[in-house]
Write a protein that holds these residues in place. Structure first.
Motif, mmCIF file in Angstrom:
data_model
loop_
_atom_site.group_PDB
_atom_site.id
_atom_site.type_symbol
_atom_site.label_atom_id
_atom_site.label_comp_id
_atom_site.label_asym_id
_atom_site.label_seq_id
_atom_site.Cartn_x
_atom_site.Cartn_y
_atom_site.Cartn_z
ATOM 1 N N ARG A 57 45.596 43.295 41.590
ATOM 2 C CA ARG A 57 44.213 42.941 41.228
ATOM 3 C C ARG A 57 43.341 44.198 41.196
ATOM 4 N N GLY A 60 43.526 46.202 38.173
ATOM 5 C CA GLY A 60 42.865 45.663 36.984
ATOM 6 C C GLY A 60 43.596 44.500 36.329
ATOM 7 N N SER A 62 44.099 40.981 35.558
ATOM 8 C CA SER A 62 43.155 39.877 35.730
ATOM 9 C C SER A 62 43.694 38.525 35.258
ATOM 10 N N GLY A 85 43.270 36.858 45.578
ATOM 11 C CA GLY A 85 43.168 36.564 44.151
ATOM 12 C C GLY A 85 44.298 35.777 43.521
#
Ligand code: DX5
Ligand code: ZN
Length: 221
Positions: A57, A60, A62, A85
């Motif tokens: 995460r 980057g 996503s 995440g």
């Protein structure tokens, strides 16, 4: 008809350059990432913990990440992975004393919840919890390793799960995990799956775009 999703299993990625490898598989068209957590206790192998997901995460990454817990116990891991995440968190019913409580915990953290069925595990576990489930994951190999052969009888179980989902009229995904390749993905689709978790057949290819394209064209045929 639900969208057909390809979920590369990063257990087969190159861990020495994981961020780069994952970026490449996303560029090649991955819909979500499958993240296998093994504890050398529930399954005879050891893989990644929540720090690795956190690093992805931070790097980057996503797109949605589906955390597949092959570990015991799981409740602390649910909180750990939700905090860094995870999008989906899936677990095996045999790995927790209280299936409903673990499902609720996933939901309380705002993640989507999945229940994973080993090849020999009955779907009966769904009876009283299906209202709390976003994805049913059917293992088509015994959990613990990538690169194993698809167990053909699981096609019957996919049909059975498909019927169960259709009968509930709920928006539940049906994923299949293990041994999927370009030769069998069509029969898995026909049996009723809509999420295809693929490890070695993608990452062992020297051209991710090409292999993803082949999978995609078989699915859209
Ligand atoms: C097996 C894992 C799978 C595995 C799939 O325990 O849950 O996600 O990485 O890899 P392949 O596609 O190689 O069977
Ligand atoms: Zn998995």
């Amino acid at each position: 008809m639900k969208r057909l999703l390809i979920a590369p299993s990063i257990l087969s990625a190159n861990f020495a350059k994981l961020g780069e490898d994952v970026t490449n598989i996303i560029s090649a068209g991955a819909d979500l990432l499958h993240f296998d957590v093994m504890d050398n206790h529930y399954v005879p192998n050891l893989s990644m913990g929540s720090m690795v997901l956190q690093s992805l995460r931070s790097y980057g990454i996503s797109i949605p990440i589906d955390v597949h817990l092959m570990a015991k116990p799981i409740d602390q891991l649910i909180s750990d992975f939700a905090a860094v995440g995870a999008t989906y968190i899936s677990f095996h019913p045999e790995a927790t004393e209280h299936i409903d409580r673990s499902l609720q915990l996933i939901k309380e953290h705002g993640c989507k919840a999945g229940l994973v069925f080993n090849p020999s595990t009955t779907l009966n576990y769904l009876e009283y919890v299906i209202h709390n489930i976003d994805v049913i994951v059917l293992m088509s190999v015994n959990p613990g390793f990538s690169g194993q052969l698809f167990i053909p009888v699981i096609l019957n179980k996919i049909r059975q799960a498909r019927k169960l989902i259709d009968d509930t009229n709920r928006n539940i995904d049906l994923a299949v995990d293990g041994g999927i390749n370009v030769n069998n993905i069509r029969s898995i689709l026909k049996a009723g799956a809509n999420i295809f978790i693929v490890g070695s057949a993608i990452f062992e290819s020297s051209n991710y775009c090409e292999v993803m394209h082949v999978f995609r064209s078989i699915l859209s045929d």
